[in-house]
Design an enzyme around this catalytic site. Structure first.
Site, PDB file in Angstrom:
ATOM      1  N   LYS A  24       0.830  -1.204   0.000  1.00 27.56           N
ATOM      2  CA  LYS A  24       0.000   0.000   0.000  1.00 27.56           C
ATOM      3  C   LYS A  24       0.864   1.254   0.000  1.00 27.56           C
ATOM      4  CE  LYS A  24      -2.149   0.883   3.916  1.00 27.56           C
ATOM      5  NZ  LYS A  24      -1.790   2.197   4.522  1.00 27.56           N
ATOM      6  N   ARG A  76       2.380   6.062  -3.200  1.00 29.99           N
ATOM      7  CA  ARG A  76       3.407   7.009  -3.640  1.00 29.99           C
ATOM      8  C   ARG A  76       3.537   7.011  -5.165  1.00 29.99           C
ATOM      9  NH1 ARG A  76       4.321   5.734   1.477  1.00 29.99           N
ATOM     10  NH2 ARG A  76       5.562   7.118   2.830  1.00 29.99           N
ATOM     11  N   ASP A  81       3.743   0.350  12.326  1.00 30.43           N
ATOM     12  CA  ASP A  81       2.568  -0.424  11.929  1.00 30.43           C
ATOM     13  C   ASP A  81       2.626  -1.879  12.385  1.00 30.43           C
ATOM     14  OD1 ASP A  81       1.260   1.673  10.741  1.00 30.43           O
ATOM     15  OD2 ASP A  81       2.018   1.264   8.739  1.00 30.43           O
ATOM     16  N   ARG A 116      -4.116   3.566  18.847  1.00 30.25           N
ATOM     17  CA  ARG A 116      -3.759   2.151  18.933  1.00 30.25           C
ATOM     18  C   ARG A 116      -3.191   1.766  20.298  1.00 30.25           C
ATOM     19  NH1 ARG A 116      -1.280   1.259  12.790  1.00 30.25           N
ATOM     20  NH2 ARG A 116      -3.333   1.130  11.776  1.00 30.25           N
TER      21      ARG A 116
END
Length: 407
Positions: free
Chosen positions: A22, A27, A288, A319
């Site tokens: 992704k 980009r 992430d 998170r």
């Protein structure tokens, strides 16, 4: 839709098809659009974020709703600021809570004309696109590397180019280097130093591009092997010399008992003996992946101290708070030290209702699903949230014996 999940314990591995990256896809789409390129982008991601980006880039309209797609919000804000016209960009209720002031302020100093339609510092935005002068500015680098990447990608079309001084601690530096590498592939003149990024005014050259598989998505299969403590998984399309910073997870998973073997065009993961009693790690360059490592460590019974988690507060959800809340349902008492650290000292609490809230966050669903190996019948709420980055997530885990039942 909510699902109850368990694993068939006869499966010990398989061949998994990961989504395209992704981060790289989004980009390349921006750069490709700036280059007015008709060259192909092969293996483009089919996730929600990339679809949102494509919908805007292919649209004849002027008002855009990108839903939960945070990367699209940041990259498109910069892109639209140099496309002549009047544009409006908004998103979901959560998107309206995610700050963009650092990026908007920087763009306005470089010659853009961007206003807040509702709350100061947050989407929705009204953008009057124009040719940007560029020049030299300073930007806080401790909030999100996506702000920096957004500015970098449009910089070749600024009259004076861009000299960006990075103030403070630079988070997710590997993503800045990813952006620079892709820009160079399209002919940009860009230099990245310790606290400086410099881009000369030099338009992109249309070229073809092939997107790698997603190293972030690979983390859930590492996690499953770490929890299961046996088995072999093959992941095609991953490379040791990847543009993606999340490829750095390889050495960390080794400590939790998952070995990585690079073969021609494929990565082979093998479960082996765990080599640590406690895991301390700075996730500044791989934020992430925090959720995957939190769940894996707890289910292995390995205490941890994770630093470099500041950016987790402004992701699809907070998170840090979400992990503390949902891990408590599985009987693990996590603690946070401000915004900078998340830790578990081995403390246990009573197991609650085995129902995991996902908070519209794809990585909450994907990181908690492997826990069903030790918590059969675990309920994951809003299973479709995975389409944000990995639409085929559940189908790929079915190859590893995952059994889903709608509840």
């Amino acid at each position: 839709m909510d699902i109850a999940i368990r694993f068939d314990r006869t499966e010990t591995g398989g061949n998994i098809i990961l989504p395209a990256s992704k981060s790289i896809s989004n980009r390349v789409l921006i750069i490709n659009a700036l280059a007015d390129s008709l060259q192909p982008v092969r293996n483009l991601s089919d996730c929600d974020d990339t679809v949102a980006m494509l919908n805007v880039l292919n649209s004849n309209g002027s008002c855009f709703d990108i839903g939960h797609a945070g990367t699209a919000m940041r990259f498109l804000t910069a892109y639209l600021s140099r496309i002549v016209g009047k544009w409006e960009i908004t998103g979901s209720a959560r998107m309206k809570e995610r700050p963009v002031a650092v990026l908007v302020d920087a763009l306005n100093r470089l010659g853009a004309n961007i206003e807040y339609k509702e709350k100061e510092g947050f989407p929705p935005l009204i953008i009057r696109g124009a040719y940007l002068q560029g020049g030299e500015i300073e930007i806080p680098a401790s909030v999100s590397s996506q702000y920096i990447s957004a500015l970098m990608m449009i910089a070749p079309y600024m009259v004076k180019g861009l000299k960006l001084r990075l103030k403070g601690h630079v988070v997710s530096r590997t993503y800045i280097h990813m952006t620079a590498a892709i820009m160079r592939h399209f002919g940009a003149a860009v230099q990245v130093g310790e606290n400086m990024v410099e881009v000369r005014p030099c338009p992109y050259v249309p070229v073809s591009f092939s997107v790698e598989s997603d190293w972030s998505a690979a983390s859930y299969f590492y996690e499953w092997l770490a929890i299961r403590e046996e088995g072999v998984i093959c992941l095609p399309g991953l490379f040791a010399d990847s543009l993606q910073g999340d490829a750095g997870q390889v050495k960390v998973w080794e400590k939790l008992g998952v070995q990585t073997v690079f073969e021609t065009g494929v990565v082979r993961l093998k479960a082996r003996e765990v080599t640590v009693k406690r895991l301390d790690f700075d996730f500044t360059e791989m934020p992430d992946l925090v959720q995957s490592f939190v769940v894996a460590c707890c289910l292995q019974g390995k205490p941890f101290v994770f630093s470099g988690v500041e950016t987790l507060r402004i992701k699809e959800t907070d998170r840090i708070a979400a992990l503390i809340e949902e891990m408590a349902r599985l009987g693990f008492c996590l603690k946070a030290e401000g915004d900078s650290k998340l830790m578990w000292d081995g403390s246990r609490c009573a197991v609650g209702e085995l129902e995991i809230a996902t908070y519209h966050d794809h990585r909450m669903a994907m990181a908690f699903a492997p826990a069903a190996w030790k918590y059969p019948g675990l309920v994951i709420r809003d299973k479709e949230v995975v389409t944000k980055s990995f639409p085929g997530y559940w189908e790929q885990f079915e190859k590893l014996g995952l059994v889903c039942q709608t509840v």
